[in-house]
Design a protein around this motif. Structure first.
Motif, PDB file in Angstrom:
ATOM      1  N   GLN A 103     -18.906 -73.579  84.718  1.00 26.58           N
ATOM      2  CA  GLN A 103     -18.766 -72.121  84.683  1.00 26.58           C
ATOM      3  C   GLN A 103     -17.623 -71.683  85.600  1.00 26.58           C
ATOM      4  O   GLN A 103     -17.565 -72.068  86.770  1.00 26.58           O
ATOM      5  CB  GLN A 103     -20.059 -71.444  85.130  1.00 26.58           C
ATOM      6  N   PRO A 104     -16.674 -70.868  85.091  1.00 24.22           N
ATOM      7  CA  PRO A 104     -15.603 -70.357  85.953  1.00 24.22           C
ATOM      8  C   PRO A 104     -16.182 -69.516  87.083  1.00 24.22           C
ATOM      9  O   PRO A 104     -17.056 -68.675  86.863  1.00 24.22           O
ATOM     10  CB  PRO A 104     -14.750 -69.509  85.001  1.00 24.22           C
ATOM     11  N   VAL A 105     -15.704 -69.727  88.290  1.00 26.04           N
ATOM     12  CA  VAL A 105     -16.283 -69.030  89.436  1.00 26.04           C
ATOM     13  C   VAL A 105     -15.987 -67.538  89.396  1.00 26.04           C
ATOM     14  O   VAL A 105     -16.757 -66.731  89.944  1.00 26.04           O
ATOM     15  CB  VAL A 105     -15.791 -69.672  90.747  1.00 26.04           C
ATOM     16  N   VAL A 106     -14.894 -67.117  88.718  1.00 19.67           N
ATOM     17  CA  VAL A 106     -14.587 -65.679  88.648  1.00 19.67           C
ATOM     18  C   VAL A 106     -15.684 -64.923  87.906  1.00 19.67           C
ATOM     19  O   VAL A 106     -15.909 -63.730  88.174  1.00 19.67           O
ATOM     20  CB  VAL A 106     -13.213 -65.434  87.983  1.00 19.67           C
ATOM     21  N   GLU A 107     -16.379 -65.600  86.990  1.00 23.76           N
ATOM     22  CA  GLU A 107     -17.479 -64.946  86.272  1.00 23.76           C
ATOM     23  C   GLU A 107     -18.617 -64.591  87.220  1.00 23.76           C
ATOM     24  O   GLU A 107     -19.337 -63.607  86.993  1.00 23.76           O
ATOM     25  CB  GLU A 107     -18.009 -65.861  85.160  1.00 23.76           C
ATOM     26  N   LEU A 108     -18.786 -65.385  88.255  1.00 22.71           N
ATOM     27  CA  LEU A 108     -19.855 -65.158  89.223  1.00 22.71           C
ATOM     28  C   LEU A 108     -19.412 -64.195  90.324  1.00 22.71           C
ATOM     29  O   LEU A 108     -20.198 -63.376  90.792  1.00 22.71           O
ATOM     30  CB  LEU A 108     -20.293 -66.484  89.840  1.00 22.71           C
ATOM     31  N   LEU A 109     -18.153 -64.292  90.739  1.00 20.33           N
ATOM     32  CA  LEU A 109     -17.657 -63.481  91.861  1.00 20.33           C
ATOM     33  C   LEU A 109     -17.424 -62.033  91.475  1.00 20.33           C
ATOM     34  O   LEU A 109     -17.588 -61.130  92.304  1.00 20.33           O
ATOM     35  CB  LEU A 109     -16.362 -64.085  92.400  1.00 20.33           C
ATOM     36  N   GLY A 110     -17.010 -61.779  90.242  1.00 23.29           N
ATOM     37  CA  GLY A 110     -16.765 -60.407  89.801  1.00 23.29           C
ATOM     38  C   GLY A 110     -15.761 -59.680  90.674  1.00 23.29           C
ATOM     39  O   GLY A 110     -14.619 -60.133  90.841  1.00 23.29           O
ATOM     40  N   PRO A 111     -16.172 -58.551  91.268  1.00 23.77           N
ATOM     41  CA  PRO A 111     -15.239 -57.726  92.048  1.00 23.77           C
ATOM     42  C   PRO A 111     -14.736 -58.365  93.332  1.00 23.77           C
ATOM     43  O   PRO A 111     -13.847 -57.807  93.980  1.00 23.77           O
ATOM     44  CB  PRO A 111     -16.063 -56.467  92.348  1.00 23.77           C
ATOM     45  N   LEU A 112     -15.277 -59.495  93.717  1.00 24.07           N
ATOM     46  CA  LEU A 112     -14.813 -60.157  94.944  1.00 24.07           C
ATOM     47  C   LEU A 112     -13.480 -60.879  94.752  1.00 24.07           C
ATOM     48  O   LEU A 112     -12.853 -61.287  95.728  1.00 24.07           O
ATOM     49  CB  LEU A 112     -15.862 -61.152  95.440  1.00 24.07           C
ATOM     50  N   VAL A 113     -13.034 -61.020  93.493  1.00 30.40           N
ATOM     51  CA  VAL A 113     -11.756 -61.664  93.221  1.00 30.40           C
ATOM     52  C   VAL A 113     -10.631 -60.660  93.464  1.00 30.40           C
ATOM     53  O   VAL A 113     -10.618 -59.587  92.865  1.00 30.40           O
ATOM     54  CB  VAL A 113     -11.683 -62.188  91.773  1.00 30.40           C
ATOM     55  N   PRO A 114      -9.681 -60.957  94.352  1.00 30.24           N
ATOM     56  CA  PRO A 114      -8.577 -60.018  94.629  1.00 30.24           C
ATOM     57  C   PRO A 114      -7.760 -59.719  93.375  1.00 30.24           C
ATOM     58  O   PRO A 114      -7.534 -60.593  92.536  1.00 30.24           O
ATOM     59  CB  PRO A 114      -7.729 -60.753  95.672  1.00 30.24           C
ATOM     60  N   ASP A 115      -7.326 -58.473  93.233  1.00 25.51           N
ATOM     61  CA  ASP A 115      -6.549 -58.069  92.056  1.00 25.51           C
ATOM     62  C   ASP A 115      -5.230 -58.827  91.946  1.00 25.51           C
ATOM     63  O   ASP A 115      -4.739 -59.054  90.834  1.00 25.51           O
ATOM     64  CB  ASP A 115      -6.267 -56.560  92.114  1.00 25.51           C
ATOM     65  N   ASP A 116      -4.665 -59.213  93.081  1.00 23.23           N
ATOM     66  CA  ASP A 116      -3.360 -59.863  93.065  1.00 23.23           C
ATOM     67  C   ASP A 116      -3.452 -61.384  93.148  1.00 23.23           C
ATOM     68  O   ASP A 116      -2.464 -62.060  93.469  1.00 23.23           O
ATOM     69  CB  ASP A 116      -2.495 -59.340  94.212  1.00 23.23           C
ATOM     70  N   SER A 117      -4.611 -61.959  92.858  1.00 23.64           N
ATOM     71  CA  SER A 117      -4.759 -63.412  92.954  1.00 23.64           C
ATOM     72  C   SER A 117      -3.996 -64.094  91.827  1.00 23.64           C
ATOM     73  O   SER A 117      -3.758 -63.525  90.757  1.00 23.64           O
ATOM     74  CB  SER A 117      -6.239 -63.810  92.904  1.00 23.64           C
ATOM     75  N   ASP A 118      -3.611 -65.334  92.079  1.00 23.52           N
ATOM     76  CA  ASP A 118      -2.902 -66.145  91.097  1.00 23.52           C
ATOM     77  C   ASP A 118      -3.778 -66.299  89.852  1.00 23.52           C
ATOM     78  O   ASP A 118      -4.985 -66.551  89.959  1.00 23.52           O
ATOM     79  CB  ASP A 118      -2.616 -67.524  91.714  1.00 23.52           C
TER      80      ASP A 118
END
Length: 344
Positions: A103-118
């Protein structure tokens, strides 16, 4: 207080409900009094060591306290926390909170992923974090101080440049483990502490005290947990019994096998690494272990039905207390030797 050979009744109370699923160890391979004595004496020479506990077939056969608190008291296990966090991730998968290691971790983190991340952050999976193969610049080593001084540990770790592809080289980074702690919190709606107490503490019958949190209140993933040596024995026995306590499955079927499959290699020891566990061979015997700064260690040796725990001074080395992982490896090797090898 030091206790060398404990009555088997104590082990029965400690590990009640852990059914033996491995083949019995042949009588000739069982640990003798002389081997246990020699092991204890060798461990005593490691100045920073606090406690050594050895369980054979689920029974504590050696418990020695040298310079620290008793084996029932929770202590800082430093980066051995990564092994505990890996177990918690498996338990979360068994509980249906996470779909699996792919499972991609961004699916779990949601809004915790910075908008400007790679954009490559979207390729990082739960499994990549467990095996320390996120590909991001590590937060450990020379980067550690700046990372823990940052205002947002998760954003800082996710915003670091990629130095390898996700799934590439093992890059030891506590930031990767902390991202996983944040993902567990987001997926469950519970703190990592509450989740660990529910999914590990309750079935294992162990105490998990609160440990430090980041500026956003997320419990530190991969460092500074506090567990007693007895609790670590119980965790090791859970893995030795393929993730089950009696008839109750705590970790998904196949989780232990997947955790002990080599996925990367440590730059420091040359040992292989799976999901929160290092993999090596001592005395021609497969050995799986988790480690923490300064001499914290949890070793599981299924072929010999052994679980071994070390705790030590968690503070930086002082004169005369230099430590290397090889010191603990040598102690475990003594347990795996035969009487003939020991010259008796």
């Amino acid at each position: 207080m030091s206790r060398a050979l404990l009555p088997l009744a104590l082990a029965g109370l400690l590990l009640a409900g852990l059914a033996v699923t491995t083949a019995p160890v042949h009588a000739a391979e069982r640990l003798s009094h002389s081997i246990l004595t020699r092991t204890s004496e060798a461990a005593k020479r490691i100045e920073r060591l606090h406690t050594l506990v050895v369980a054979e077939q689920g029974e504590i056969v050696l418990e020695q306290t040298y310079n620290g608190p008793p084996a029932t008291q929770p202590v800082n296990i430093k980066s051995l926390s990564k092994t505990v966090l890996a177990a918690l991730t498996g338990a979360a998968i068994a509980d249906g909170l996470i779909t699996g290691v792919d499972q991609p971790v961004v699916e779990l983190l949601g809004p915790l992923v910075p908008d400007d991340s790679d954009p490559r952050v979207e390729e990082i999976t739960v499994g990549h974090l467990l095996s320390l193969q996120a590909g991001l610049e590590p937060t450990s080593g020379r980067h550690y101080g700046g990372w823990v001084a940052s205002r947002n540990w998760v954003a800082n770790a996710l915003s670091r440049p990629f130095v390898d592809r996700p799934g590439g080289e093992m890059l030891y980074s506590t930031g990767s483990s902390h991202i996983l702690s944040a993902a567990l919190t987001q997926a469950s709606g519970e703190s990592t502490l509450a989740l660990a107490r529910r999914l590990l503490g309750e079935p294992l019958g162990i105490t998990l005290p609160a440990w430090p949190r980041d500026p956003q209140g997320i419990y530190f993933g991969g460092n500074d947990m506090a567990l007693s040596p007895h609790a670590l024995i119980a965790l090791g026995e859970l893995y030795r019994h393929d993730g089950k306590i009696g008839d109750t499955r705590v970790l998904p079927e196949g989780w232990v096998e997947a955790s002990w499959q080599p996925r990367g290699t440590s730059r420091w020891t040359g040992d292989r690494y799976g999901y929160g566990w290092f993999i090596t061979t001592l005395e021609d015997t497969p050995v799986y272990y988790g480690r923490g700064f300064g001499g914290q260690g949890l070793y599981v040796i299924p072929a010999r039905a052994l679980t071994v725990v070390f705790t030590a001074d968690p503070h930086p080395d002082t004169a005369g207390q230099r430590f290397s992982q090889e010191q603990l490896h040598r102690i475990v090797s003594l347990l795996l030797q035969t009487e003939t090898q020991n010259g008796t």
